[in-house]
Design an enzyme around this catalytic site. Structure first.
Site, short mmCIF file in Angstrom:
data_model
loop_
_atom_site.label_atom_id
_atom_site.label_comp_id
_atom_site.label_asym_id
_atom_site.label_seq_id
_atom_site.Cartn_x
_atom_site.Cartn_y
_atom_site.Cartn_z
N PRO A 2 87.59 143.07 -0.27
CA PRO A 2 86.70 143.69 0.72
C PRO A 2 86.37 142.70 1.84
CG PRO A 2 85.95 144.15 -1.51
CD PRO A 2 87.04 143.13 -1.63
N GLU A 3 86.35 143.21 3.07
CA GLU A 3 86.10 142.36 4.22
C GLU A 3 84.71 142.63 4.78
OE1 GLU A 3 89.48 142.03 6.84
OE2 GLU A 3 90.88 142.42 5.21
N LYS A 51 81.09 138.06 4.61
CA LYS A 51 81.36 138.77 3.36
C LYS A 51 80.25 138.59 2.32
CE LYS A 51 86.35 138.14 4.04
NZ LYS A 51 87.62 137.69 3.44
N ARG A 245 98.82 135.75 0.19
CA ARG A 245 98.50 136.83 1.12
C ARG A 245 99.52 136.88 2.25
NH1 ARG A 245 92.01 136.01 2.01
NH2 ARG A 245 91.50 135.33 -0.09
#
Length: 258
Positions: A2-3, A51, A245
């Site tokens: 989640p960003e 975040k 990533r």
């Protein structure tokens, strides 16, 4: 993961459920804070920075970070939870609702004054009303030989961007993610794009992804097949995570620097 936009919207959901209401139950299911009891405390605010999410009383701050799988859900008292109880890390309840944090990567209870220690190393928060674009550029340019794709992911530069939005921002600016920060002439425009994208994603969802996780699909601008690449980043505070990533881009719209 989640960003910043997800955390921002999480806070928006939690505020009407918790703020201005007294806790009738608090259950911290992490060993370090298992004995903390906030029953009778009034929740005064729910805030975010990048975040990080903070649920505040007049003296304490409950700091949580979603990490990869975490989320907060709100249930009416007596309503069946929609995730397994074993996954709950924290429960905050009042006479009306239960706010449950599932699979949270971090849970801690701090004095209010210690919040600053949690975020002191972070760059400007893209979703803050006082976002400092000049400071963001200064931090990015402190490492001019670093790729922009890696630099955008580093929360010490700008707080809130994750793998989704670094791909989207580079695509929108037609910048190859391997381009060195010091070689980007329009760095202020890229920072402005990051600010615009994150605020649109947070305040006018959903964000329709242009390139993220669309490897081999046609570019929405030119039709060429999109590609994914893992960027090497020795300056990352978490190089292992960085290597895992991939960043997505169009090899035609975002030509690789020579």
């Amino acid at each position: 993961m989640p960003e910043g936009d997800t955390v921002f919207r999480t806070a928006e959901r939690l505020r009407p459920a918790l703020v201005g209401k007294t806790l009738s139950r608090s259950d911290f299911r992490v060993p370090r804070f298992a004995t903390v009891d906030l029953v009778g405390d009034l929740i005064t605010d729910v805030g975010t920075y990048g975040k990080h999410l903070f649920i505040r009383t007049d003296k304490l701050s409950i700091h949580t970070h979603l990490k990869m799988e975490g989320e907060w859900r709100v249930f009416h008292c007596g309503q069946r939870w929609t995730k397994p109880r074993v996954n709950a890390r924290i429960v905050l309840a009042n006479d009306e609702v239960e706010a449950v944090g599932f699979d949270l990567g971090k849970v801690e209870v701090l004095p209010l004054a210690d919040e600053q220690k949690v975020i002191a190393h972070l760059g400007p928060d893209l979703l803050a009303p006082n976002f400092d674009a000049d400071e963001a550029q200064r931090r990015l340019l402190a490492y001019p030989k670093r790729s922009i794709g890696a630099a955008l992911l580093d929360q010490r530069n700008l707080a809130g961007i994750g793998n989704i939005y670094r791909s989207e921002i580079c695509f929108l600016r037609k910048v190859h993610p391997a381009t060195l920060v010091g070689d980007i002439d329009a760095l202020p425009a890229l920072v402005a794009e990051a600010h615009r994208v994150m605020n649109q994603a947070a305040r006018q969802p959903p964000w329709r992804q242009l390139v993220y996780r669309k490897n081999r699909r046609p570019c929405p601008r030119c039709g060429m097949a999109l590609v994914a690449r893992v960027l090497d980043d020795p300056d990352s505070p978490d190089p292992v995570s960085q290597r895992e990533r991939g960043i997505y881009f169009c090899p035609r719209c975002q030509p690789e620097p020579s």
